[in-house]
Write an enzyme that holds these catalytic residues in place. Sequence first.
Site, PDB file in Angstrom:
ATOM      1  N   CYS A  54       0.823  -1.206   0.000  1.00  0.00           N
ATOM      2  CA  CYS A  54       0.000   0.000   0.000  1.00  0.00           C
ATOM      3  C   CYS A  54       0.852   1.249   0.000  1.00  0.00           C
ATOM      4  O   CYS A  54       0.331   2.358  -0.056  1.00  0.00           O
ATOM      5  CB  CYS A  54      -0.904   0.043   1.220  1.00  0.00           C
ATOM      6  SG  CYS A  54      -1.930  -1.386   1.396  1.00  0.00           S
ATOM      7  N   ASP A  56       2.844   2.243   2.523  1.00  0.00           N
ATOM      8  CA  ASP A  56       3.403   2.552   3.836  1.00  0.00           C
ATOM      9  C   ASP A  56       3.042   1.493   4.871  1.00  0.00           C
ATOM     10  O   ASP A  56       1.972   0.906   4.857  1.00  0.00           O
ATOM     11  CB  ASP A  56       3.016   3.950   4.319  1.00  0.00           C
ATOM     12  CG  ASP A  56       1.626   4.371   3.889  1.00  0.00           C
ATOM     13  OD1 ASP A  56       0.770   3.469   3.742  1.00  0.00           O
ATOM     14  OD2 ASP A  56       1.397   5.574   3.727  1.00  0.00           O
ATOM     15  N   CYS A 131      -0.441  10.176   5.717  1.00  0.00           N
ATOM     16  CA  CYS A 131       0.680   9.405   6.256  1.00  0.00           C
ATOM     17  C   CYS A 131       0.671   9.393   7.783  1.00  0.00           C
ATOM     18  O   CYS A 131       1.244   8.501   8.406  1.00  0.00           O
ATOM     19  CB  CYS A 131       2.010   9.968   5.766  1.00  0.00           C
ATOM     20  SG  CYS A 131       2.093  10.121   3.981  1.00  0.00           S
TER      21      CYS A 131
END
Lengths: 320, 400
Positions: A54, A56, A131
Amino acid sequence: MGIDSLIGGTIWDEYSDKVTQLMANPKNMGEITEEQAAAMGAKLIVADFGAESCGDAVRLYWAVTPNDDIIVESKFKSFGCGTAIASSDTMAELCKGKSVDEAVKITNIDVEKAMRDTPDKPAVPPQKMHCSVMAYDVIKKAAAQYKGVDAASFEAEIIVCECARISLSTLREVIRINELTTIEQITDYTKAGAFCKSCIRPGGHEAKDIYLVDLLAEYEKEKLALIADAGDSVSFAQMTIVQRIKAVDKVIDENIRQMLIMDGGNMEILDIKENGSNFDIYIRYLGACSGCASSSTGTLYAIEATLKERLDENIRVIPL
Amino acid sequence: MRVYLDNNATTIVDPHVFEEMEPFFVQKYGNPNSLHQFASDTHKPLKEAMQKIYAGIHAPNEDSVVITSCATESNNWVFKSIYFDYILTGRKNHIIISEVEHPSVIACARFLESKGCKVTYLPINSEGIIEAHTVSAFITDKTALVSIMWVNNETGAIFPIHEIGEICKAKGVLFHTDAVQAIGKVPVDVQLANVDYLTMSAHKFHGPKGVGALYIKKGKELTPLFHGGSQMGGLRSGTLNVAGIVGMGKAMEQAIDSLDFEMHDVKELRDRLEDAVLAIKDTFVVTPREKRASNTILVSFRGVEGEAMLWDLNRQGIAASTGSACASEDLESNPVMEAIGAEADLAHTAIRFSLSRYTTSEEIDFVIDAVNTAVERLRGISSSYAYAPEGHESGLSVGH
């Protein structure tokens, strides 16, 4: 759009100095071994979140002292971009010294705020907010593991936009109160969809159970249903064109058509046009009616009178 | 040291090109279409530049090489005019492109699709290459256009343009190639390749930004995208970008003169970098060397996320890319990596190094060291490289 949206490629310029420094030198990067945890009299917890496929993934290590549930040491490892590394580092830092129950309350927004240089300037550009979400999720997993419960139990609500942490119930409410009809409006009102944009519609970075477009569609359906339910009480003048045609058809079905068919004919509605204060209903006779002399006199008068009586005084029927 | 290895995104303007362009800003600034000496001053340099551009792709004088503002404009022109001339009129209803075209082609195809045109997206094979026979298999009597790039921007893979040109000619289907990455890297001859339309862009071969061109074979003219004052023979209106055209001409001449150097000397440097990179454990390169443009490497370092790698390289002064610069703002993985069916966990690890004739041997030595340092550091941080999934003891041997 606007001046700030026209030149791209600036995401790195928007990182705070803290993010830049943490990316270069993460303080809490590394592992905690069983031996190290034991030496601290603590229980070792290792939680993984995300996947390399994906883009991360993060691994969180906690040493937790069992008598008071305090996280005495916290470290991470991460496969991800600069923001992912910097937010994982910040998240590990924020966990230190907190009890597991306190740590569960840390959100990605806390992580992002902790990385700001000044309180009012975001630490990362909108598309990178995503993130920091991972940092939040991995804490839930670590806590769940420590307590032997399901990670979902920490989440009281369904979160649609994880970057801005906007829940399903909040979105439904805001959409209805403010009668929102576009994604841009939702973003303006709630910040949902402003960041990684995955929650807007299928096909984004991450698959979701429910998207903002679904919520808009749901509200749209509700409104239509309301109008449809109110259909009988609305006047002919207030109806939409589709409702008018249906209403005329209904009256003809109930009062006229059977009569025509018995005589070997029929009729169809071609169009309804507003002509000044009148509603001109264009019809065509079918079968035996098309040649019948009464079709332009008696029959026509009966059709028009019935429609006037049942729907609107200003209806005129024009056969073609 | 600053090292620029992102030449597939854009290149340095050759100083000789810049020198030739300079007089057309402050001294010879006339509009070529006017009737006075200021205008006339531009005519000879423009004509010479056009001749260099024609020569560079071996275009016959009877064909048209129309100067545009960029490759994106050239590609848009082909697709939108194919729509107006063939799809909208109902003569045809289908186009064929590859699944790894530049965003300016993919986005145009999607737009045509939204207007009811059928689009076939041809798959690449495991080497990252389009096989010519797949084109053949999808052409029908309703196919208006085949558009396949000459050289892929991400991997450098060279596609079999001559064979595809042959097939399209035999089947009577129009053939467009986006040759943006091919000029100056492989021999480009529009006659040998049987292309009807060819896109190029000056800034990819040491010319200025803001100038592109579309080659159009005689008899295959398309409805203009830009209507206006009938410049470029009415095919593309808009005041001529005199300095840009002069720059593109000079850049084309230099590119052709340097072709041997690109294909041998630049290749040698590229191969040295590639050998050194492949010496690092768990590293993969897409497309065999001999099937690639001489300047490009797309490489995956297992366990190292692409943007983090770019960040570390940038800190050491090195410019590289995670793929197409146009796509690098979103969070998505490299489309070519997905298309070749690379293992899913490699999709976010691809880094592109693209050299040019300005790349030096010292720079390559510097980059080799920097790559090793960056990979070592980032694999040290990585949660997914070399850790033991069972048990929690340190499974990571930094430096492998």
